[in-house]
Design a protein around this motif. Structure first.
Motif, PDB file in Angstrom:
ATOM      1  N   THR A  17       0.847  -1.208   0.000  1.00  0.00           N
ATOM      2  CA  THR A  17       0.000   0.000   0.000  1.00  0.00           C
ATOM      3  C   THR A  17       0.877   1.250   0.000  1.00  0.00           C
ATOM      4  O   THR A  17       0.625   2.210  -0.733  1.00  0.00           O
ATOM      5  CB  THR A  17      -0.918   0.004   1.251  1.00  0.00           C
ATOM      6  OG1 THR A  17      -1.563  -1.268   1.318  1.00  0.00           O
ATOM      7  CG2 THR A  17      -1.974   1.084   1.168  1.00  0.00           C
ATOM      8  N   ALA A  18       1.946   1.214   0.819  1.00  0.00           N
ATOM      9  CA  ALA A  18       2.860   2.361   0.887  1.00  0.00           C
ATOM     10  C   ALA A  18       3.542   2.579  -0.471  1.00  0.00           C
ATOM     11  O   ALA A  18       3.677   3.720  -0.937  1.00  0.00           O
ATOM     12  CB  ALA A  18       3.910   2.124   1.978  1.00  0.00           C
ATOM     13  N   ARG A  21       1.208   4.214  -2.951  1.00  0.00           N
ATOM     14  CA  ARG A  21       1.064   5.667  -2.754  1.00  0.00           C
ATOM     15  C   ARG A  21       2.202   6.428  -3.440  1.00  0.00           C
ATOM     16  O   ARG A  21       2.022   7.525  -3.926  1.00  0.00           O
ATOM     17  CB  ARG A  21       1.018   5.996  -1.254  1.00  0.00           C
ATOM     18  CG  ARG A  21      -0.357   5.733  -0.637  1.00  0.00           C
ATOM     19  CD  ARG A  21      -0.550   6.509   0.668  1.00  0.00           C
ATOM     20  NE  ARG A  21       0.311   6.002   1.729  1.00  0.00           N
ATOM     21  CZ  ARG A  21      -0.046   5.019   2.572  1.00  0.00           C
ATOM     22  NH1 ARG A  21      -1.243   4.463   2.472  1.00  0.00           N
ATOM     23  NH2 ARG A  21       0.781   4.609   3.502  1.00  0.00           N
ATOM     24  N   GLU A  22       3.402   5.815  -3.466  1.00  0.00           N
ATOM     25  CA  GLU A  22       4.558   6.505  -4.066  1.00  0.00           C
ATOM     26  C   GLU A  22       4.632   6.321  -5.575  1.00  0.00           C
ATOM     27  O   GLU A  22       4.969   7.246  -6.301  1.00  0.00           O
ATOM     28  CB  GLU A  22       5.847   5.973  -3.440  1.00  0.00           C
ATOM     29  CG  GLU A  22       5.940   6.266  -1.949  1.00  0.00           C
ATOM     30  CD  GLU A  22       7.381   6.423  -1.508  1.00  0.00           C
ATOM     31  OE1 GLU A  22       8.051   7.332  -2.040  1.00  0.00           O
ATOM     32  OE2 GLU A  22       7.833   5.629  -0.671  1.00  0.00           O
ATOM     33  N   LYS A  24       2.116   5.012  -7.720  1.00  0.00           N
ATOM     34  CA  LYS A  24       0.848   5.214  -8.448  1.00  0.00           C
ATOM     35  C   LYS A  24       0.701   4.244  -9.633  1.00  0.00           C
ATOM     36  O   LYS A  24       0.215   4.645 -10.698  1.00  0.00           O
ATOM     37  CB  LYS A  24       0.728   6.669  -8.960  1.00  0.00           C
ATOM     38  CG  LYS A  24       1.029   7.746  -7.937  1.00  0.00           C
ATOM     39  CD  LYS A  24      -0.239   8.196  -7.221  1.00  0.00           C
ATOM     40  CE  LYS A  24      -0.054   9.436  -6.389  1.00  0.00           C
ATOM     41  NZ  LYS A  24       0.975   9.326  -5.327  1.00  0.00           N
TER      42      LYS A  24
END
Length: 568
Positions: A17-18, A21-22, A24
Motif C-alpha cells: 500500500t505504501a 502511494r509513491e 501510483k
C-alpha cells in the motif's frame, strides 16, 4: 502430466500500500514488487532504471588488486598468458571476453578450452602441461579453478601462476593461486555475491581498464556476451546481474557480437532479443559445440574479427546443435518407451535408466525431458569408456545431490548441486545404484514434491489486463531467476463457446469474466478441453503476452493450467 498444485505468493500488504502511494501504478504490480524485495521508491527506481553507474567498484572484490598487479606485471615482462575456461556458455563467453581484451593490449595471449570427454570439467592436467610446454607463465582461469587445489599446486611447481575467476562455492581449502576472485569467498567484502563466471571475469577487465587509465566503455563492449552467460547460467537476475543483463541486451540488439548476430541469423530469429531468446537460441548452440564435439569452436566464433568468419564457426555450432537435437529426441523416445513398457518402472518415485549406446553429451537434457513426462528425480546413464557416466536432474524442492551422496559407496565419483549432478560408476554397480537411489528417494521425498507446483504471483481480474498494465510488466524485464515473468490467476471465468482444440495438441481459449473477453493459447493442453464444455465457472493460471496479427497488436493469455472453480 496430470494435476498441478497452485500456490499463490503472499506479500506484506502494508508495504504494498505504501509503495502504491509513491509509485501510483496498479496495486497488483506493487504487490509483486514487494514480493521481490522492492519495497521502497528508491529500490523501485533502481529496478526500473538500471544504471551502469550502479555497478560496484571492482576493487571491492578480495584479491582484485593482486590480480591486476599480476596481469600488468605479465604485460611489462612480455610473459605468455593463457586464458583457460570451461566448455559451457559461461566458460566460453568468459574466455572470449578476457582473451579479446588481453590480446588487444598484449600479443602473447592465447586461450584454452578443455575437451569435455578427454579432459573433463574444469582445470585439467593436460591444459597445464600444454601451458608448460609452450612457456606460458600465467594462466587466468574463468568459471573454474576454485576446487582445483592439487592441479594449481602442480602448475605452481612448474613455475606457472594462476589467477582464478570463479563463482562456484569454495571448499575450506583454497588453491595456491596468486589471486582468487570469487565473491562467494567467506572473507570477500564484494557486495553482490551472485555473479556468474563471465561476470567475475568482466570485473577483472574493468579493474585492469581502471589501472591502465582506460575508459570503462572498453569493458562495456563485452556486455552482450556477459548477458548471454547470465541468461544461460541461471543466476539470479537481481542487483548487479540485472544491470549487466539490461545493458547487455541493449548491446545484443543494437550492435551485437558477430557470433550472436550469426547464430540469430541461422536460427531465423529476426526480432528484438529478450533474455529468454539468449537462453533458447544462443545458449543451446554454444553448449552443443562442447556436447557433441569441441567447445573451442564457440570461442572462435565469439572472437571472430568479421561477420563472415563468425558465420563459418556459427554454421558448425548450428550443425552440432542439430545433431544434439536428433540425439536428444531419439534417446528421449527410447527412454519413454522403456518406462512405459515396464510397470515396475512406471510406479517408482525416481527414474534411473541406463543404455550403453546413448550419447553422453545429451543425457542431462534427456533427464530434464523425462521429468516433463514423469515428474520425479531422474538419472540417465550411458557407457563412457570403461565406466558408466550419467546426469541427474531434480524436481522443485528435492536435493538430488544429497540423495546421490547417500549412494557414494557405489560410485567412483560425483559432483553437482541441489537440482543437477553428475556421477561415474562401474558397470557392475548400475543395478545396485538404481535400487539404492530409489530407496533414498522413497525414504526422503515429501509426496507433495512429486506433484508439479505452479507458483502464482497474484490474482487479477480481466478488467485489470490493459495496455498500460502490460507496459509496466515489460519494464520489469530482463526476467530470470528471482525476477521471473509474473504468473497470474483469474477465478470464475467462463468459456464463451468459441474455445477450441488447434493442431490436435493445443487449446485456443476465448474466455469472459464479467463483461471482458480475452483470448489465450494453452500449449499441449488439448486434454483439458472437456472442462470447458461443462458451462461451469473456471479458474485459470496464465502469463500475459502481446500477439501481433495482421499488423494489429492485442494482449492475449498464455494459459498454463485450468480447472473448474471451487464452489463457494
Amino acid at each position: 502430466m496430470g494435476e498441478k498444485r497452485w500456490r499463490i505468493n503472499g506479500y506484506e500488504k502494508e508495504q504494498a500500500t505504501a509503495l502504491f502511494r509513491e509509485l501510483k501504478i496498479h496495486p497488483v504490480l506493487c504487490a509483486i514488487l514487494v514480493q521481490r524485495g522492492i519495497e521502497t521508491y528508491d529500490k523501485a527506481r533502481r529496478f526500473f532504471r538500471p544504471q551502469l553507474a550502479d555497478l560496484h567498484d571492482p576493487f571491492l572484490m578480495k584479491d582484485m588488486q593482486k590480480a591486476v598487479d599480476r596481469v600488468l606485471q605479465a604485460f611489462a615482462a612480455g610473459e605468455k598468458i593463457l586464458v583457460f575456461g570451461d566448455y559451457d556458455v559461461d566458460g566460453t563467453t568468459a574466455v572470449s571476453c578476457m582473451y579479446q581484451f588481453l590480446k588487444k593490449h598484449h600479443a602473447q595471449t592465447e586461450f584454452y578450452i578443455p575437451h569435455r570427454y578427454r579432459e573433463g570439467y574444469g582445470v585439467s592436467k593436460q591444459g597445464i602441461d600444454f601451458a608448460f610446454e609452450n612457456n606460458y607463465t600465467l594462466i587466468v582461469s574463468l568459471d573454474c579453478g576454485i576446487k582445483s587445489v592439487e592441479l594449481i599446486r602442480y602448475a605452481k611447481s612448474l613455475g606457472i601462476d594462476f589467477i582464478v575467476c570463479d563463482h562456484h562455492l569454495p571448499d575450506d581449502e583454497l588453491p595456491p593461486a596468486v589471486a582468487i576472485l570469487n565473491p562467494k569467498q567467506v572473507d570477500c567484502a564484494y557486495p553482490y555475491k551472485e555473479l556468474c563466471g563471465c561476470g567475475v571475469g568482466f570485473k577483472l577487465i574493468m579493474a585492469v581498464c581502471r589501472a591502465m587509465y582506460l575508459p570503462d566503455e572498453i569493458a562495456f563492449t563485452y556486455l552482450d556476451l556477459v548477458a548471454t552467460a547470465i541468461a544461460a547460467d541461471i543466476v539470479p537476475i537481481t542487483g548487479e546481474n540485472r544491470v549487466l543483463a539490461y545493458y547487455g541486451l541493449q548491446k545484443a540488439n543494437q550492435n551485437p557480437n558477430f557470433g550472436i548476430k550469426a547464430l540469430s541469423y541461422l536460427s531465423s530469429f529476426q526480432k528484438q532479443f529478450h533474455i529468454n531468446n539468449l537462453v533458447f537460441i544462443i545458449a543451446p548452440r554454444v553448449n552443443a559445440a562442447g556436447r557433441m564435439d569441441e567447445g573451442r569452436k564457440a570461442v572462435q566464433m565469439f572472437i571472430a574479427d568479421s561477420y563472415e568468419e563468425a558465420m563459418f564457426w556459427a554454421e558448425q555450432l548450428n550443425e552440432d546443435n542439430t545433431s544434439r537435437k536428433e540425439a536428444d529426441s531419439s534417446i528421449t523416445e527410447e527412454a519413454l518407451a522403456l518406462i512405459q513398457s515396464d510397470n515396475s518402472l512406471a510406479s517408482r518415485k525416481s527414474t534411473v535408466l541406463f543404455q550403453p549406446h546413448w550419447h553422453k553429451g545429451v543425457v542431462g537434457i534427456v533427464a530434464s525431458r523425462l521429468i516433463d513426462h514423469f515428474y520425479r528425480p531422474t538419472i540417465v546413464l550411458t557407457q563412457s569408456g570403461d565406466y558408466v557416466a550419467g546426469s541427474a536432474r531434480s524436481v522443485a524442492g528435492f536435493n538430488v545431490y544429497e540423495a546421490i551422496h547417500q549412494c557414494k559407496d557405489l560410485l567412483l565419483g560425483y559432483g553437482g548441486h541441489f537440482y543437477a549432478a553428475g556421477m561415474t560408476l562401474k558397470a557392475d554397480k548400475v543395478d545396485a545404484f538404481c535400487k539404492r537411489f530409489e530407496e533414498v528417494v522413497q525414504a526422503t521425498i515429501h509426496p507433495e514434491l512429486l506433484i508439479p507446483e505452479i507458483v502464482i504471483d497474484a490474482e487479477i481480474r480481466f478488467s485489470d489486463i490493459k495496455k498500460s498494465f502490460y507496459d509496466i510488466l515489460c519494464q520489469m524485464e530482463p526476467f530470470g531467476p528471482e525476477n521471473m515473468s509474473p504468473t497470474f490467476c483469474a477465478r470464475q471465468v467462463y468459456n464463451t463457446g468459441w474455445s477450441k482444440v488447434v493442431k490436435e495438441a493445443h487449446l485456443r481459449f476465448v474466455l469472459r469474466q464479467d463483461h471482458h473477453t480475452l483470448t489465450g493459447i494453452g500449449f499441449n493442453m488439448a486434454e483439458k478441453m472437456p472442462l470447458l464444455l461443462h458451462n461451469q465457472p473456471l479458474d485459470i493460471v496464465f502469463k500475459i503476452e502481446e500477439n501481433e496479427w495482421n499488423g494489429e497488436k492485442n494482449l492475449q493469455l498464455k494459459v498454463m493450467d485450468v480447472r473448474l472453480s471451487e464452489r463457494n
